[in-house]
Write a protein that holds these residues in place. Structure first.
Motif, mmCIF file in Angstrom:
data_model
loop_
_atom_site.group_PDB
_atom_site.id
_atom_site.type_symbol
_atom_site.label_atom_id
_atom_site.label_comp_id
_atom_site.label_asym_id
_atom_site.label_seq_id
_atom_site.Cartn_x
_atom_site.Cartn_y
_atom_site.Cartn_z
ATOM 1 N N VAL A 164 0.863 -1.183 0.000
ATOM 2 C CA VAL A 164 0.000 0.000 0.000
ATOM 3 C C VAL A 164 0.903 1.239 0.000
ATOM 4 O O VAL A 164 1.730 1.400 0.902
ATOM 5 N N GLU A 200 1.097 7.339 0.219
ATOM 6 C CA GLU A 200 0.128 8.380 -0.169
ATOM 7 C C GLU A 200 -1.310 7.946 0.119
ATOM 8 O O GLU A 200 -2.129 8.741 0.583
ATOM 9 N N ILE A 201 -1.612 6.681 -0.132
ATOM 10 C CA ILE A 201 -2.964 6.165 0.122
ATOM 11 C C ILE A 201 -3.257 6.220 1.621
ATOM 12 O O ILE A 201 -4.347 6.617 2.041
ATOM 13 N N ARG A 245 -3.882 9.773 2.724
ATOM 14 C CA ARG A 245 -5.223 10.205 2.315
ATOM 15 C C ARG A 245 -6.289 9.574 3.205
ATOM 16 O O ARG A 245 -7.298 10.208 3.514
ATOM 17 N N MET A 246 -6.052 8.343 3.649
ATOM 18 C CA MET A 246 -7.002 7.685 4.554
ATOM 19 C C MET A 246 -7.019 8.392 5.911
ATOM 20 O O MET A 246 -8.079 8.555 6.515
ATOM 21 N N ALA A 276 -9.216 11.410 5.569
ATOM 22 C CA ALA A 276 -10.549 11.196 4.992
ATOM 23 C C ALA A 276 -11.620 11.371 6.061
ATOM 24 O O ALA A 276 -11.475 10.883 7.186
ATOM 25 N N PHE A 292 -13.478 5.473 2.590
ATOM 26 C CA PHE A 292 -12.193 5.537 1.885
ATOM 27 C C PHE A 292 -11.618 4.131 1.734
ATOM 28 O O PHE A 292 -11.166 3.758 0.651
ATOM 29 N N ALA A 332 -13.383 2.211 -0.994
ATOM 30 C CA ALA A 332 -13.139 2.725 -2.344
ATOM 31 C C ALA A 332 -11.692 2.593 -2.792
ATOM 32 O O ALA A 332 -11.435 2.407 -3.988
ATOM 33 N N ARG A 333 -10.736 2.685 -1.853
ATOM 34 C CA ARG A 333 -9.334 2.800 -2.256
ATOM 35 C C ARG A 333 -8.403 1.679 -1.780
ATOM 36 O O ARG A 333 -7.277 1.599 -2.246
ATOM 37 N N VAL A 334 -8.872 0.837 -0.871
ATOM 38 C CA VAL A 334 -7.987 -0.205 -0.336
ATOM 39 C C VAL A 334 -8.573 -1.597 -0.572
ATOM 40 O O VAL A 334 -7.928 -2.454 -1.162
ATOM 41 N N ARG A 338 -8.198 -3.948 -3.713
ATOM 42 C CA ARG A 338 -7.130 -3.388 -4.556
ATOM 43 C C ARG A 338 -5.751 -3.894 -4.164
ATOM 44 O O ARG A 338 -4.814 -3.794 -4.945
ATOM 45 N N TYR A 339 -5.612 -4.385 -2.941
ATOM 46 C CA TYR A 339 -4.321 -4.823 -2.439
ATOM 47 C C TYR A 339 -4.452 -6.227 -1.853
ATOM 48 O O TYR A 339 -5.484 -6.565 -1.274
#
Length: 65
Positions: A33, A36-37, A40-41, A44, A50, A53-55, A58-59
């Motif tokens: 991960v 930057e992610i 941002r979390m 958030a 978050f 939608a973003r983790v 995806r990983y």
């Protein structure tokens, strides 16, 4: 860090590993991960949204016991 889904999370920048403890008590480690992610979390308004939608999905991850 109030969240109805995530109790807390920690990040190991050298390993790019994100550990998440959910309010259910289940713990997971997400691999590769980007920092930057995670940053941002941290800022958030909704950590759970978050994450979804973003983790999640995806990983690669493993459940920690």
């Amino acid at each position: 860090m109030p969240s109805t889904v995530i109790h807390r999370f920690d990040y190991d920048a050298s390993a790019h590993a994100l550990d998440i403890l959910f309010v259910s008590g289940r713990r997971y480690r997400y691999f590769d991960v980007p920092e930057e992610i995670v940053e941002r979390m941290r800022v958030a308004p909704s950590k759970g949204r978050f994450f979804n939608a973003r983790v999640r999905d995806r990983y690669d991850f493993t459940e920690l016991h």
